[in-house]
Design a protein around this motif. Structure first.
Motif, PDB file in Angstrom:
ATOM      1  N   LYS A  39       0.858  -1.203   0.000  1.00 53.08           N
ATOM      2  CA  LYS A  39       0.000   0.000   0.000  1.00 53.08           C
ATOM      3  C   LYS A  39       0.890   1.247   0.000  1.00 53.08           C
ATOM      4  N   ASN A  40       1.914   1.248   0.839  1.00 56.47           N
ATOM      5  CA  ASN A  40       2.704   2.474   1.028  1.00 56.47           C
ATOM      6  C   ASN A  40       3.736   2.739  -0.053  1.00 56.47           C
ATOM      7  N   ARG A  69      -0.301  14.724  12.387  1.00 60.12           N
ATOM      8  CA  ARG A  69       0.151  14.467  11.013  1.00 60.12           C
ATOM      9  C   ARG A  69       0.350  15.778  10.217  1.00 60.12           C
ATOM     10  N   PRO A  70       1.194  16.686  10.694  1.00 62.76           N
ATOM     11  CA  PRO A  70       1.408  17.943   9.964  1.00 62.76           C
ATOM     12  C   PRO A  70       2.113  17.704   8.627  1.00 62.76           C
ATOM     13  N   VAL A  71       2.064  18.705   7.758  1.00 67.32           N
ATOM     14  CA  VAL A  71       2.775  18.606   6.472  1.00 67.32           C
ATOM     15  C   VAL A  71       3.719  19.803   6.296  1.00 67.32           C
ATOM     16  N   ASP A  72       4.134  20.375   7.434  1.00 65.22           N
ATOM     17  CA  ASP A  72       5.008  21.572   7.376  1.00 65.22           C
ATOM     18  C   ASP A  72       6.321  21.300   6.642  1.00 65.22           C
ATOM     19  N   ILE A  73       6.870  20.089   6.801  1.00 62.61           N
ATOM     20  CA  ILE A  73       8.155  19.776   6.145  1.00 62.61           C
ATOM     21  C   ILE A  73       7.949  19.687   4.631  1.00 62.61           C
ATOM     22  N   HIS A  74       6.803  19.111   4.219  1.00 64.74           N
ATOM     23  CA  HIS A  74       6.492  19.076   2.777  1.00 64.74           C
ATOM     24  C   HIS A  74       6.519  20.518   2.234  1.00 64.74           C
ATOM     25  N   SER A 106      11.147  12.270   7.089  1.00 61.91           N
ATOM     26  CA  SER A 106       9.710  12.141   6.810  1.00 61.91           C
ATOM     27  C   SER A 106       9.517  11.378   5.500  1.00 61.91           C
ATOM     28  N   VAL A 107       8.825  10.256   5.565  1.00 59.36           N
ATOM     29  CA  VAL A 107       8.564   9.451   4.359  1.00 59.36           C
ATOM     30  C   VAL A 107       7.787  10.285   3.339  1.00 59.36           C
ATOM     31  N   GLY A 108       6.689  10.879   3.763  1.00 58.59           N
ATOM     32  CA  GLY A 108       5.832  11.616   2.833  1.00 58.59           C
ATOM     33  C   GLY A 108       6.509  12.832   2.246  1.00 58.59           C
ATOM     34  N   ASP A 167       4.838   0.919  12.088  1.00 58.47           N
ATOM     35  CA  ASP A 167       3.626   0.249  11.591  1.00 58.47           C
ATOM     36  C   ASP A 167       3.509  -1.187  12.090  1.00 58.47           C
ATOM     37  N   ILE A 176       8.066   7.641  16.669  1.00 56.34           N
ATOM     38  CA  ILE A 176       7.686   8.294  15.408  1.00 56.34           C
ATOM     39  C   ILE A 176       6.414   9.120  15.563  1.00 56.34           C
ATOM     40  N   PHE A 177       5.354   8.535  16.109  1.00 59.83           N
ATOM     41  CA  PHE A 177       4.078   9.266  16.227  1.00 59.83           C
ATOM     42  C   PHE A 177       3.752   9.548  17.688  1.00 59.83           C
ATOM     43  N   ARG A 203       0.355   6.810  19.263  1.00 61.71           N
ATOM     44  CA  ARG A 203       0.134   5.542  18.566  1.00 61.71           C
ATOM     45  C   ARG A 203      -0.005   4.375  19.548  1.00 61.71           C
ATOM     46  N   ARG A 219      -3.359  -0.169  11.941  1.00 60.86           N
ATOM     47  CA  ARG A 219      -2.472  -1.188  12.540  1.00 60.86           C
ATOM     48  C   ARG A 219      -3.007  -1.625  13.914  1.00 60.86           C
TER      49      ARG A 219
HETATM   50  C1  EPZ Z   1       4.232   7.160   6.188  1.00 63.91           C
HETATM   51  O1  EPZ Z   1       3.433   8.171   6.763  1.00 63.91           O
HETATM   52  C2  EPZ Z   1       3.352   5.910   6.136  1.00 63.91           C
HETATM   53  N1  EPZ Z   1       2.196   6.160   5.293  1.00 63.91           N
HETATM   54  C3  EPZ Z   1       2.890   5.549   7.553  1.00 63.91           C
HETATM   55  O2  EPZ Z   1       2.134   4.340   7.462  1.00 63.91           O
HETATM   56  C4  EPZ Z   1       4.130   5.287   8.399  1.00 63.91           C
HETATM   57  O3  EPZ Z   1       3.733   5.007   9.719  1.00 63.91           O
HETATM   58  C5  EPZ Z   1       5.041   6.530   8.377  1.00 63.91           C
HETATM   59  O4  EPZ Z   1       5.370   6.872   7.008  1.00 63.91           O
HETATM   60  C6  EPZ Z   1       6.333   6.305   9.138  1.00 63.91           C
HETATM   61  O5  EPZ Z   1       7.025   5.237   8.584  1.00 63.91           O
HETATM   62  C7  EPZ Z   1       2.346   6.059   3.942  1.00 63.91           C
HETATM   63  O6  EPZ Z   1       3.416   5.781   3.446  1.00 63.91           O
HETATM   64  C8  EPZ Z   1       1.119   6.315   3.135  1.00 63.91           C
HETATM   65  P1  EPZ Z   1       6.244  10.632   8.132  1.00 63.91           P
HETATM   66  P2  EPZ Z   1       3.946   9.719   6.725  1.00 63.91           P
HETATM   67  O7  EPZ Z   1       6.111  11.870   7.321  1.00 63.91           O
HETATM   68  O8  EPZ Z   1       4.679   9.967   5.469  1.00 63.91           O
HETATM   69  C9  EPZ Z   1       6.211  14.050  11.407  1.00 63.91           C
HETATM   70  C10 EPZ Z   1       0.269   2.960   7.768  1.00 63.91           C
HETATM   71  O9  EPZ Z   1      -0.177   2.431   8.797  1.00 63.91           O
HETATM   72  N2  EPZ Z   1       6.047  14.987  10.287  1.00 63.91           N
HETATM   73  O10 EPZ Z   1       7.467   9.779   7.945  1.00 63.91           O
HETATM   74  O11 EPZ Z   1       2.805  10.579   7.069  1.00 63.91           O
HETATM   75  C11 EPZ Z   1       4.999  13.147  11.572  1.00 63.91           C
HETATM   76  O12 EPZ Z   1       4.003  13.786  12.337  1.00 63.91           O
HETATM   77  C12 EPZ Z   1       0.739   4.402   7.807  1.00 63.91           C
HETATM   78  O13 EPZ Z   1       0.392   2.384   6.663  1.00 63.91           O
HETATM   79  C13 EPZ Z   1       6.104  16.353  10.540  1.00 63.91           C
HETATM   80  O14 EPZ Z   1       6.279  16.778  11.682  1.00 63.91           O
HETATM   81  O15 EPZ Z   1       4.962   9.705   7.945  1.00 63.91           O
HETATM   82  C14 EPZ Z   1       5.584  11.949  12.289  1.00 63.91           C
HETATM   83  O16 EPZ Z   1       5.690  12.237  13.674  1.00 63.91           O
HETATM   84  C15 EPZ Z   1       0.496   5.041   9.166  1.00 63.91           C
HETATM   85  N3  EPZ Z   1       5.965  17.227   9.503  1.00 63.91           N
HETATM   86  C16 EPZ Z   1       6.993  11.849  11.693  1.00 63.91           C
HETATM   87  O17 EPZ Z   1       7.267  13.140  11.120  1.00 63.91           O
HETATM   88  C17 EPZ Z   1       5.772  16.781   8.207  1.00 63.91           C
HETATM   89  O18 EPZ Z   1       5.670  17.633   7.297  1.00 63.91           O
HETATM   90  C18 EPZ Z   1       7.126  10.798  10.599  1.00 63.91           C
HETATM   91  O19 EPZ Z   1       6.079  11.029   9.668  1.00 63.91           O
HETATM   92  C19 EPZ Z   1       5.726  15.395   7.970  1.00 63.91           C
HETATM   93  C20 EPZ Z   1       5.870  14.511   9.018  1.00 63.91           C
END
Ligand code: EPZ
Length: 417
Positions: A22-23, A121-126, A163-165, A305, A327-328, A331, A371
């Motif tokens: 999925k991811n 789940r912020p997107v500030d880094i994006h 950050s993965v996203g 996860d 990480i979160f 959770r 999860r």
């Molecule tokens: C991805 O989420 C996965 N989702 C998540 O899987 C996974 O848990 C996560 O990576 C960590 O491995 C997908 O790939 C679709 P992050 P993502 O950005 O990209 C903080 C599942 O169950 N952060 O790596 O959203 C964030 O809040 C899902 O399949 C910021 O602060 O995760 C977190 O604490 C759940 N600012 C940490 O970074 C940002 O702009 C890691 O988040 C982005 C993230």
């Protein structure tokens, strides 16, 4: 609302075939927006989040159709740049269309994803990182209004946090930027690598120049592409833990064992017998489960996860175990439900202290996130009584045919309306 009825305590025995990731599928689907040619994607898992992402692409003008094995995406008429809240709110990865839309059109209006059960789940880094490519953005009524007046310009970017996203959004955006981009402190999850491999196949110019550094030289030509998405390592890890927690004997197929070596090593330390072949992992559970302390961290560390799932196994450990969720921020939603089944887990900030020697008792349960829901199934599989798990729409977002796969290896599980 559908529910799952689960009655243990059969030892799971047999073979499970792992579906596509999925991811990995979600960023790859978003990246197809870069192309105005056909893209053929194979091995996409049939789960709700993928359906939602395909609907989001269709709302942007992509033409999609399934033939027997592939999803065919044709973007020759794709010209919309508005990703609506009603699609993005249910599937946060919708924010990943921001990068490709900016790369292709220089402007986009994408809904902020909002939070979910596991965190804000912020997107500030994006957004901060995209502005380094020349993007100007404003947030108005929950939408990101982004423009790149001079188009995207390559730059050197250091992610303030792994950050993965954000890594995925910036990788996709940089592929059509003018000049060269170097991304430092990247997430290196296998799903990120799969996205890079897909983009290279599409004719983009990307190269890993250090463990967490990626160099991207902008191109202006994208090829017609076909690609098969990698296996779902979290699904694979989940079924390995299902075998461990039921003292079962499972063969997990369609996997690349070294990609989940961290999980395999931890399960061996806990007492499981594991042998691996090229695309298969054979696990034999053990009555005696040793305790272990675990901290979740970015790849190649132990994945967040799988934190809920390994917690169920450690409840059956011979002594206390400590799990740190790094990480979160929220959770541990599964803990209250597991404690209602007889677990003794106490939480302090981002640490969970898990008492061992738990004999779970069946109960009526509530799933809260993807999860967490599967961890309730794992606990229910270990006890004779019948447990009922509510709100299983969370589960359907990320596990393909979970009842069918579990039934095939001896679980007593059925879906009821
Ligand atoms: C991805 O989420 C996965 N989702 C998540 O899987 C996974 O848990 C996560 O990576 C960590 O491995 C997908 O790939 C679709 P992050 P993502 O950005 O990209 C903080 C599942 O169950 N952060 O790596 O959203 C964030 O809040 C899902 O399949 C910021 O602060 O995760 C977190 O604490 C759940 N600012 C940490 O970074 C940002 O702009 C890691 O988040 C982005 C993230």
């Amino acid at each position: 609302m559908q529910k799952l009825e689960v009655s243990g305590a059969n030892k799971l025995k047999g073979q499970i075939n792992i579906s596509g990731s999925k991811n990995a599928s979600l960023p790859i689907l978003a990246a197809t927006l870069l192309s105005d040619k056909k893209v053929y994607l194979n091995n996409l898992p049939k789960v709700k989040d993928i359906e939602t992402m395909i609907n989001l692409l269709k709302s942007l003008g992509s033409i999609t159709k399934f033939n027997k094995k592939n999803l065919i995406i044709d973007n020759y008429k794709q010209n919309k740049k508005f990703a609506s809240y009603n699609l993005v709110k249910t599937m946060r990865a919708g924010i990943l269309v921001l990068g490709p839309l900016l790369a292709k059109f220089g402007n986009a209006k994408v809904s902020l994803p909002g939070g979910c059960a596991i965190g804000t789940r912020p997107v500030d880094i994006h957004l901060k990182s995209l502005s380094k490519l020349g993007v100007k953005y404003k947030i108005i009524q929950g939408y990101v209004h982004a423009t790149a007046p001079k188009g995207l310009i390559g730059s050197k970017i250091h992610f303030s946090k792994i950050s993965v996203g954000a890594t995925e959004n910036l990788i996709i955006a940089s592929t059509l930027a003018k000049g060269t981009t170097v991304l430092n402190n990247c997430a290196i999850e296998p799903e990120v690598k799969d996205l890079v491999n897909f983009l290279i196949k599409m004719g983009c110019n990307l190269k890993w120049v250090a463990k967490r550094s990626l160099k991207i030289v902008g191109v202006n030509q994208i090829n017609e592409t076909s690609y098969s998405v990698m296996f779902d390592r979290i699904e694979a890890g989940t079924y390995l833990i299902a075998a461990a927690v039921t003292e079962g004997n499972l063969k997990i197929k369609n996997v690349i064992p070294k990609i989940i070596q961290t999980e395999i090593n931890i399960l061996k330390k806990i007492g499981m017998k594991i042998n691996t072949k090229k695309n298969e992992i054979h696990i034999i559970g053990n009555k005696k489960i040793k305790n272990i302390n675990i901290k979740t961290s970015p790849y190649p560390g132990f994945p967040t996860d799988l934190q809920a799932q390994i917690m169920v196994l450690l409840c059956k450990g011979n002594k206390k175990s400590l799990i740190k969720e790094d990480i979160f921020e929220n959770r541990f939603m599964h803990v209250a439900e597991l404690n209602r089944m007889g677990a003794k887990i106490s939480i302090k900030a981002n640490k969970a202290l898990v008492e061992g020697n738990t004999k779970f008792a069946a109960a009526e349960l509530m799933a809260t996130d993807l999860r967490a829901s599967v961890s309730l199934i794992l606990a229910a599989l270990t006890t004779k009584g019948k447990s009922v798990i509510n709100r299983i729409y969370h589960l359907d977002r990320g596990y393909e045919n979970i009842e069918k796969k579990l039934k095939k290896v001896g679980a007593k599980i059925r879906r009821v309306n």
